[in-house]
Design an enzyme around this catalytic site. Structure first.
Site, PDB file in Angstrom:
ATOM      1  N   ASP A  13      23.424  44.105  10.795  1.00 55.04           N
ATOM      2  CA  ASP A  13      22.439  43.029  10.992  1.00 55.04           C
ATOM      3  C   ASP A  13      22.810  42.091  12.146  1.00 55.04           C
ATOM      4  O   ASP A  13      22.479  40.903  12.126  1.00 55.04           O
ATOM      5  CB  ASP A  13      22.250  42.211   9.701  1.00 55.04           C
ATOM      6  CG  ASP A  13      21.807  43.069   8.543  1.00 55.04           C
ATOM      7  OD1 ASP A  13      21.145  44.093   8.799  1.00 55.04           O
ATOM      8  OD2 ASP A  13      22.125  42.731   7.392  1.00 55.04           O
ATOM      9  N   LYS A  16      20.795  44.383  16.446  1.00 56.24           N
ATOM     10  CA  LYS A  16      20.757  45.593  17.277  1.00 56.24           C
ATOM     11  C   LYS A  16      19.324  45.970  17.641  1.00 56.24           C
ATOM     12  O   LYS A  16      19.033  46.331  18.781  1.00 56.24           O
ATOM     13  CB  LYS A  16      21.412  46.778  16.517  1.00 56.24           C
ATOM     14  CG  LYS A  16      22.871  46.542  16.169  1.00 56.24           C
ATOM     15  CD  LYS A  16      23.445  47.663  15.311  1.00 56.24           C
ATOM     16  CE  LYS A  16      22.897  47.723  13.912  1.00 56.24           C
ATOM     17  NZ  LYS A  16      23.243  46.590  13.033  1.00 56.24           N
ATOM     18  N   GLY A  40      17.936  48.241   8.651  1.00 54.30           N
ATOM     19  CA  GLY A  40      16.697  47.486   8.869  1.00 54.30           C
ATOM     20  C   GLY A  40      16.842  46.807  10.208  1.00 54.30           C
ATOM     21  O   GLY A  40      17.607  45.856  10.338  1.00 54.30           O
ATOM     22  N   HIS A  41      16.187  47.335  11.225  1.00 49.52           N
ATOM     23  CA  HIS A  41      16.329  46.794  12.582  1.00 49.52           C
ATOM     24  C   HIS A  41      15.053  46.048  12.952  1.00 49.52           C
ATOM     25  O   HIS A  41      13.991  46.647  13.096  1.00 49.52           O
ATOM     26  CB  HIS A  41      16.605  47.926  13.575  1.00 49.52           C
ATOM     27  CG  HIS A  41      17.938  48.586  13.356  1.00 49.52           C
ATOM     28  ND1 HIS A  41      18.412  49.596  14.138  1.00 49.52           N
ATOM     29  CD2 HIS A  41      18.905  48.348  12.431  1.00 49.52           C
ATOM     30  CE1 HIS A  41      19.618  49.961  13.695  1.00 49.52           C
ATOM     31  NE2 HIS A  41      19.920  49.216  12.661  1.00 49.52           N
ATOM     32  N   GLN A 222      24.106  49.928  11.001  1.00 45.81           N
ATOM     33  CA  GLN A 222      25.197  49.226  10.316  1.00 45.81           C
ATOM     34  C   GLN A 222      26.131  48.581  11.358  1.00 45.81           C
ATOM     35  O   GLN A 222      25.672  48.241  12.443  1.00 45.81           O
ATOM     36  CB  GLN A 222      25.960  50.147   9.357  1.00 45.81           C
ATOM     37  CG  GLN A 222      25.147  50.555   8.124  1.00 45.81           C
ATOM     38  CD  GLN A 222      24.159  51.669   8.361  1.00 45.81           C
ATOM     39  OE1 GLN A 222      24.510  52.733   8.832  1.00 45.81           O
ATOM     40  NE2 GLN A 222      22.905  51.450   8.022  1.00 45.81           N
TER      41      GLN A 222
HETATM   42  P1  GDP Z   1      19.954  44.736  13.046  1.00 45.10           P
HETATM   43  O1  GDP Z   1      20.020  45.456  11.745  1.00 45.10           O
HETATM   44  O2  GDP Z   1      21.256  44.686  13.747  1.00 45.10           O
HETATM   45  O3  GDP Z   1      18.857  45.221  13.939  1.00 45.10           O
HETATM   46  O4  GDP Z   1      19.598  43.218  12.686  1.00 45.10           O
HETATM   47  P2  GDP Z   1      18.498  42.737  11.622  1.00 45.10           P
HETATM   48  O5  GDP Z   1      17.159  42.973  12.159  1.00 45.10           O
HETATM   49  O6  GDP Z   1      18.803  43.256  10.263  1.00 45.10           O
HETATM   50  O7  GDP Z   1      18.852  41.191  11.548  1.00 45.10           O
HETATM   51  C1  GDP Z   1      18.863  40.381  12.690  1.00 45.10           C
HETATM   52  C2  GDP Z   1      17.861  39.237  12.470  1.00 45.10           C
HETATM   53  O8  GDP Z   1      18.058  38.272  13.468  1.00 45.10           O
HETATM   54  C3  GDP Z   1      16.421  39.674  12.599  1.00 45.10           C
HETATM   55  O9  GDP Z   1      15.625  38.874  11.770  1.00 45.10           O
HETATM   56  C4  GDP Z   1      16.098  39.382  14.078  1.00 45.10           C
HETATM   57  O10 GDP Z   1      14.716  39.132  14.291  1.00 45.10           O
HETATM   58  C5  GDP Z   1      16.891  38.145  14.289  1.00 45.10           C
HETATM   59  N1  GDP Z   1      17.424  37.924  15.651  1.00 45.10           N
HETATM   60  C6  GDP Z   1      17.897  38.828  16.547  1.00 45.10           C
HETATM   61  N2  GDP Z   1      18.395  38.191  17.629  1.00 45.10           N
HETATM   62  C7  GDP Z   1      18.217  36.859  17.399  1.00 45.10           C
HETATM   63  C8  GDP Z   1      18.562  35.673  18.139  1.00 45.10           C
HETATM   64  O11 GDP Z   1      19.144  35.717  19.205  1.00 45.10           O
HETATM   65  N3  GDP Z   1      18.225  34.469  17.549  1.00 45.10           N
HETATM   66  C9  GDP Z   1      17.607  34.393  16.334  1.00 45.10           C
HETATM   67  N4  GDP Z   1      17.334  33.190  15.845  1.00 45.10           N
HETATM   68  N5  GDP Z   1      17.272  35.485  15.627  1.00 45.10           N
HETATM   69  C10 GDP Z   1      17.604  36.692  16.156  1.00 45.10           C
HETATM   70  P1  IMO Z   2      21.691  47.626   9.756  1.00 44.12           P
HETATM   71  O1  IMO Z   2      21.563  48.892  10.559  1.00 44.12           O
HETATM   72  C1  IMO Z   2      23.843  45.374   6.717  1.00 44.12           C
HETATM   73  C2  IMO Z   2      25.622  47.646   3.448  1.00 44.12           C
HETATM   74  C3  IMO Z   2      25.020  47.493   2.054  1.00 44.12           C
HETATM   75  C4  IMO Z   2      26.249  47.764   1.196  1.00 44.12           C
HETATM   76  C5  IMO Z   2      26.969  48.860   1.983  1.00 44.12           C
HETATM   77  C6  IMO Z   2      26.664  50.279   1.521  1.00 44.12           C
HETATM   78  O2  IMO Z   2      20.401  46.966   9.456  1.00 44.12           O
HETATM   79  O3  IMO Z   2      22.705  46.720  10.390  1.00 44.12           O
HETATM   80  P2  IMO Z   2      24.552  51.909   1.618  1.00 44.12           P
HETATM   81  O4  IMO Z   2      23.111  51.664   1.346  1.00 44.12           O
HETATM   82  O5  IMO Z   2      24.843  52.371   2.997  1.00 44.12           O
HETATM   83  O6  IMO Z   2      25.199  52.762   0.574  1.00 44.12           O
HETATM   84  O7  IMO Z   2      25.247  50.457   1.451  1.00 44.12           O
HETATM   85  O8  IMO Z   2      26.566  48.701   3.336  1.00 44.12           O
HETATM   86  N1  IMO Z   2      24.650  48.044   4.491  1.00 44.12           N
HETATM   87  C7  IMO Z   2      24.215  47.220   5.444  1.00 44.12           C
HETATM   88  N2  IMO Z   2      24.445  45.907   5.647  1.00 44.12           N
HETATM   89  N3  IMO Z   2      23.088  46.057   7.595  1.00 44.12           N
HETATM   90  C8  IMO Z   2      22.885  47.373   7.422  1.00 44.12           C
HETATM   91  O9  IMO Z   2      22.240  48.137   8.335  1.00 44.12           O
HETATM   92  C9  IMO Z   2      23.413  48.010   6.279  1.00 44.12           C
HETATM   93  N4  IMO Z   2      23.377  49.271   5.803  1.00 44.12           N
HETATM   94  C10 IMO Z   2      24.139  49.286   4.706  1.00 44.12           C
HETATM   95  O10 IMO Z   2      24.512  46.201   1.856  1.00 44.12           O
HETATM   96  O11 IMO Z   2      27.077  46.637   1.162  1.00 44.12           O
HETATM   97 MG    MG Z   3      19.602  45.118   9.720  1.00 48.56          MG
END
Ligand code: GDP
Ligand code: IMO
Ligand code: MG
Length: 421
Positions: A13, A16, A40-41, A222
């Site tokens: 998270d 990415k 979840g991207h 991840q």
């Molecule tokens: P990922 O799994 O690495 O793609 O990240 P996620 O989407 O799970 O979580 C990142 C969260 O931060 C999402 O809600 C994005 O919309 C948000 N985000 C990404 N870059 C920025 C930033 O520079 N500032 C803020 N405030 N939010 C951001």
């Molecule tokens: P992105 O790509 C954050 C965490 C889960 C749990 C552990 C194992 O959005 O960054 P799993 O479902 O793989 O068996 O879960 O890894 N986890 C993540 N945490 N971002 C993710 O993906 C994750 N994918 C799995 O919360 O602790």
């Molecule tokens: Mg994510």
């Protein structure tokens, strides 16, 4: 051409998805190399939020080719939901999305096994996203798995039934109620949706692209601390999330790897169980969650929050050979007057900068405190306009890690980033 890689340096998270979307105009091909719908991207443009789970985050730029690599585990149900959502906003991926024949399928019983196994663990549960990731990778390494390429084989149903039966036998060990029928119809619908896309020998395709001079960005899911080998085991996911995972998950030889872009949040978060040395369980942690909107993109669970952890960042840089750092969510720290950074750990009186074998033991972070910029930076687009305190924060991180920061995120929208020279 060499393939560039973008991956997470913390516990996932890191942002990415947004950065892949930002960088996609520089690339011909975007390829996911591991993980599955546990990811979840999120990316936002025109004030609309999209969350990719199975599909590369390059799909929203219409010129890009997107590949789901052999290292990915793919759930037909969530794949179909994603394709349908994208179609609704007017994007047709036919011809632009290719799926590796060697990617493994997440079966309905993999999800049930995940849930049953987590329920049986009780207090020690991993906090899995319950998307069937672990059981699917177990079948892959156990040499039982069902692959995308099997879908078109004449004995697909036979293979499917055989594996379902095997899973039903395993499920007898658990005191767990389940209904395969809840998932099965949707699963076969999803298989039909998948058939609309080209199944490819992605290792050949990708190497052909590189030989033709096409630019390729490999998108990780991840983060390094969730890597099956190097993460905070057993609180990890079931794949190699590090740079080496892009080699095995796409068929790219190590000497064909170009830039490695490591994404990190300006602070730290973790969702699910497991150790987290800089976690803040107080009001400051609540404020980070509130201002950062720190709720899981896949499960909606509140993310645990804490300050930036440099031993973790340095560890991830070492394992991935990071050439550039991309820092997200600097805008969230605008809400604080002072911020802290962990520079080392105190483990029973010994100071170390290394991530220990067992992070669960008494790891006490050693912090330095810095002044925050304390003002809204979400509208800044030029490096020259950055407040001096943010420049100091970046220089400190660069000096500590020895790696340049190339992009700073200042908000979730596509345009909200600053490029540093
Ligand atoms: P990922 O799994 O690495 O793609 O990240 P996620 O989407 O799970 O979580 C990142 C969260 O931060 C999402 O809600 C994005 O919309 C948000 N985000 C990404 N870059 C920025 C930033 O520079 N500032 C803020 N405030 N939010 C951001
Ligand atoms: P992105 O790509 C954050 C965490 C889960 C749990 C552990 C194992 O959005 O960054 P799993 O479902 O793989 O068996 O879960 O890894 N986890 C993540 N945490 N971002 C993710 O993906 C994750 N994918 C799995 O919360 O602790
Ligand atoms: Mg994510």
């Amino acid at each position: 051409m060499k393939a560039d890689i973008l991956l997470g340096l913390q516990w996932g998270d890191e942002g990415k998805g947004k950065l892949v979307d930002v960088l996609t105009p520089n690339y011909d091909v975007i390829a996911r190399f591991q993980g599955g719908p546990n990811a979840g991207h999120t990316l936002e443009f025109n004030h609309i939020k999209h969350i990719s789970h199975n599909i590369p985050s390059g799909v929203f730029r219409e010129s890009s080719i997107n590949v789901i690599g052999n290292g990915v585990v793919l759930d037909p149900i969530s794949f179909k939901a994603e394709i349908d959502d994208i179609y609704k906003i007017g994007i047709d991926l036919k011809g632009r999305l290719k799926i590796s024949r060697k990617a493994h399928l997440i079966m309905p019983t993999h999800r049930i096994l995940d849930a049953a196994s987590e329920a049986a663990k009780g207090q020690t549960k991993i906090g899995s996203t319950l998307r069937g990731i672990g059981p699917t990778y177990m079948d892959k390494t156990g040499r039982n798995g069902l692959r995308v390429g099997d879908i078109l084989s004449s004995d697909f149903m036979e293979k499917y039934r055989f594996l379902i039966k095997k899973h039903q036998e395993i499920l007898k060990q658990f005191d767990f109620d389940y209904q395969i029928k809840d998932y099965e119809a949707g699963w076969f619908d999803g298989i039909e949706t998948m058939k609309q896309f080209e199944f490819v020998n992605s290792e050949y395709l990708i190497n052909r692209y590189l030989n033709e001079g096409k630019s390729l960005l490999a998108e990780g899911a991840q983060g390094t601390m969730l890597d099956i080998d190097f993460g905070s085991y057993p609180y990890v996911t079931s794949s190699n999330t590090i740079c080496a995972g892009a080699c095995t998950g796409l068929g790219i030889a190590p000497n064909k790897v170009g830039e490695v872009m490591g994404v990190f949040k300006a602070y730290s978060t973790r969702v699910g169980g497991g150790p987290f040395p800089t976690e803040l369980t107080d009001e400051t942690g609540e404020l980070l969650r509130k201002h950062g909107g720190e709720y899981g993109a896949t499960t909606g669970r509140p993310r645990r929050c804490g300050w930036l952890d440099l031993p973790v960042l340095k560890y991830a840089i070492m394992l991935n050979g990071v050439s550039h750092l991309l820092m997200t969510k600097a805008d969230v720290l605008s809400h604080f007057s002072t911020i802290k950074v962990c520079t080392a750990y105190n483990i029973n009186g010994t100071i170390t900068e290394e991530v220990p074998f067992d992070i669960q033991t008494d790891v006490e972070p050693v912090f330095v405190e810095m002044k925050s910029w304390g003002k809204d930076i979400s509208g800044i687009r030029k490096a020259g306009d950055l407040p001096p305190e943010l420049k100091d924060y970046v220089v400190f991180i660069e000096e500590q890690t020895g790696v340049p920061v190339k992009i700073i995120g200042v908000g979730p929208e596509r345009e909200q980033f600053i490029e540093l020279s």
